[in-house]
Design an enzyme around this catalytic site. Structure first.
Site, PDB file in Angstrom:
ATOM      1  N   GLU A  41     -59.311 -43.342  10.246  1.00 32.48           N
ATOM      2  CA  GLU A  41     -58.661 -43.109   8.946  1.00 32.48           C
ATOM      3  C   GLU A  41     -57.412 -43.981   8.808  1.00 32.48           C
ATOM      4  O   GLU A  41     -57.080 -44.420   7.704  1.00 32.48           O
ATOM      5  CB  GLU A  41     -58.346 -41.616   8.786  1.00 32.48           C
TER       6      GLU A  41
ATOM      7  N   GLU B  36     -65.174 -43.328  18.633  1.00 23.76           N
ATOM      8  CA  GLU B  36     -65.459 -42.553  17.423  1.00 23.76           C
ATOM      9  C   GLU B  36     -66.197 -43.423  16.411  1.00 23.76           C
ATOM     10  O   GLU B  36     -65.557 -44.164  15.649  1.00 23.76           O
ATOM     11  CB  GLU B  36     -64.157 -42.058  16.798  1.00 23.76           C
TER      12      GLU B  36
ATOM     13  N   HIS C 230     -56.877 -44.489  14.860  1.00 26.19           N
ATOM     14  CA  HIS C 230     -57.911 -43.613  14.277  1.00 26.19           C
ATOM     15  C   HIS C 230     -58.547 -44.322  13.079  1.00 26.19           C
ATOM     16  O   HIS C 230     -57.876 -45.039  12.344  1.00 26.19           O
ATOM     17  CB  HIS C 230     -57.288 -42.285  13.860  1.00 26.19           C
TER      18      HIS C 230
ATOM     19  N   SER D 122     -67.738 -35.368  14.500  1.00 24.79           N
ATOM     20  CA  SER D 122     -68.579 -34.190  14.254  1.00 24.79           C
ATOM     21  C   SER D 122     -68.946 -33.426  15.526  1.00 24.79           C
ATOM     22  O   SER D 122     -70.050 -32.874  15.631  1.00 24.79           O
ATOM     23  CB  SER D 122     -69.842 -34.570  13.465  1.00 24.79           C
TER      24      SER D 122
ATOM     25  N   ASN E 142     -57.568 -32.789  16.552  1.00 23.88           N
ATOM     26  CA  ASN E 142     -56.855 -33.552  15.524  1.00 23.88           C
ATOM     27  C   ASN E 142     -56.952 -32.781  14.213  1.00 23.88           C
ATOM     28  O   ASN E 142     -57.994 -32.786  13.562  1.00 23.88           O
ATOM     29  CB  ASN E 142     -57.505 -34.945  15.411  1.00 23.88           C
ATOM     30  N   TRP E 143     -55.850 -32.124  13.860  1.00 26.31           N
ATOM     31  CA  TRP E 143     -55.868 -31.287  12.654  1.00 26.31           C
ATOM     32  C   TRP E 143     -55.836 -32.112  11.367  1.00 26.31           C
ATOM     33  O   TRP E 143     -56.008 -31.567  10.279  1.00 26.31           O
ATOM     34  CB  TRP E 143     -54.670 -30.333  12.652  1.00 26.31           C
ATOM     35  N   LYS E 144     -55.544 -33.392  11.498  1.00 22.08           N
ATOM     36  CA  LYS E 144     -55.385 -34.268  10.313  1.00 22.08           C
ATOM     37  C   LYS E 144     -54.368 -33.646   9.348  1.00 22.08           C
ATOM     38  O   LYS E 144     -53.410 -33.016   9.807  1.00 22.08           O
ATOM     39  CB  LYS E 144     -56.745 -34.540   9.655  1.00 22.08           C
TER      40      LYS E 144
ATOM     41  N   GLY F 163     -66.408 -36.597  10.408  1.00 19.04           N
ATOM     42  CA  GLY F 163     -66.376 -35.732   9.232  1.00 19.04           C
ATOM     43  C   GLY F 163     -67.687 -35.681   8.474  1.00 19.04           C
ATOM     44  O   GLY F 163     -67.750 -35.147   7.369  1.00 19.04           O
TER      45      GLY F 163
ATOM     46  N   GLY G 162     -62.092 -33.117  15.175  1.00 21.04           N
ATOM     47  CA  GLY G 162     -61.391 -32.971  13.907  1.00 21.04           C
ATOM     48  C   GLY G 162     -61.637 -31.591  13.331  1.00 21.04           C
ATOM     49  O   GLY G 162     -61.014 -30.602  13.724  1.00 21.04           O
ATOM     50  N   GLY G 163     -62.591 -31.505  12.398  1.00 22.20           N
ATOM     51  CA  GLY G 163     -62.855 -30.264  11.674  1.00 22.20           C
ATOM     52  C   GLY G 163     -62.947 -29.021  12.547  1.00 22.20           C
ATOM     53  O   GLY G 163     -62.358 -27.980  12.237  1.00 22.20           O
TER      54      GLY G 163
HETATM   55  P1  PGA Z   1     -64.506 -34.680  12.976  1.00 29.25           P
HETATM   56  O1  PGA Z   1     -63.270 -35.711  13.175  1.00 29.25           O
HETATM   57  O2  PGA Z   1     -64.625 -33.921  14.268  1.00 29.25           O
HETATM   58  O3  PGA Z   1     -64.098 -33.816  11.826  1.00 29.25           O
HETATM   59  O4  PGA Z   1     -65.705 -35.510  12.715  1.00 29.25           O
HETATM   60  C1  PGA Z   1     -63.091 -36.383  14.381  1.00 29.25           C
HETATM   61  C2  PGA Z   1     -61.881 -37.257  14.297  1.00 29.25           C
HETATM   62  O5  PGA Z   1     -61.579 -37.765  13.216  1.00 29.25           O
HETATM   63  O6  PGA Z   1     -61.193 -37.479  15.312  1.00 29.25           O
END
Ligand code: PGA
Length: 261
Positions: free
Chosen positions: A100, A169, A98, A215, A13-15, A175, A236-237
């Protein structure tokens, strides 16, 4: 050990990160590193403007493309939105619920349900994210939160497509650099599986794939992948660097091969 009947699925997930040229480079590097792997499924979720670029860059390979968001109506006066029907032909998967979306954009359980159903109706595969806040974990209500989020998302459904992916999650791990321990992730994934089995059927519970997200990195992926109810990761990251993401995919492919042996 993970169940050999469930093929792991790892999502990136590149966001809202990157530039168009960085996206092109990353897609190129991901294809070079990961195309042709069949032990696991891999889904890349770039920002909306580059979805079609991703589909082109990854065409006729094994890497799949997912969208990060969707609107539940098929069409209409909804400025800035995109429907699941519009994503058909470009993506195979769509992220729903998600944290967010829930906590930054205020999406409700009801909206998550509408989105989830619209993705299924369009014939796409949802990756439904659920997870508790830190305060909810401290209060001992994690399982109640997961049950509430899952039941709300499933409202109105009589069956669940077996391809559906659920991402556990924990919000506090996203993050933060503070991934859940493998034990915590396993316990929650197992709870998710039981909730799905109770709501639909034992076989649905047994076949559905559950990712852990929050993470995940190249160092912690192997221990997470070794857990019996964790069938992949939502990253994500670490998905913004091809080599790191490839290591994570490699950890899940390795765990799957061990489970088959
Ligand atoms: P992260 O994000 O790996 O940067 O913690 C995970 C996600 O939001 O799916």
């Amino acid at each position: 050990m993970a169940d050999a009947t469930r093929v792991p699925i790892v999502g990136g997930n590149w966001k809202m990160h990157g530039t168009r040229s960085h996206a092109a480079e990353l897609l190129h590097a991901l294809r070079a590193a990961l195309d042709g792997i069949t032990d696991i499924e891999i889904v890349i979720c770039p920002p909306t403007p580059w979805l079609a670029d991703a589909t082109d860059a990854l065409s006729e390979g094994t890497l799949q493309v997912g969208a990060q968001n969707v609107h539940w109506e098929t069409e209409g006066a909804f400025t800035g939105e995109q429907s699941a029907a519009m994503l058909v032909g470009t993506v195979s998967h769509v992220l729903i619920g998600h944290s967010e979306r829930r906590h930054v954009f205020g999406e409700t359980d009801e909206q998550t349900n509408h989105k989830f159903r619209s993705v299924i109706d369009a014939g796409l595969t949802p990756i439904l994210a659920v997870g508790e806040l830190e305060a909810e974990r401290e209060a001992g209500t994690t399982e109640d939160v997961l049950r509430r989020q899952l039941h709300a998302a499933f409202e109105g459904l009589r069956t669940l497509p077996i391809g559906t992916v659920i991402a556990y999650e924990p919000v506090w791990a996203i993050g933060s650099g503070r991934a859940a321990t493998p034990e915590i992730a396993q316990e929650a994934a197992s709870a998710v599986r039981s909730i799905v089995a109770d709501r639909f059927s034992e076989s649905t519970g047994a076949l559905i794939r559950i990712q852990y997200g929050g993470s995940v990195n190249a160092d912690n992926a192997s221990d997470l992948a070794a857990q019996p109810d964790i069938d992949g990761a939502l990253v994500g990251g670490a998905s913004l660097q091809a080599s790191e993401f490839a290591s994570i995919c490699g950890a899940f492919a390795h765990a799957h091969r061990l489970s088959e042996a």
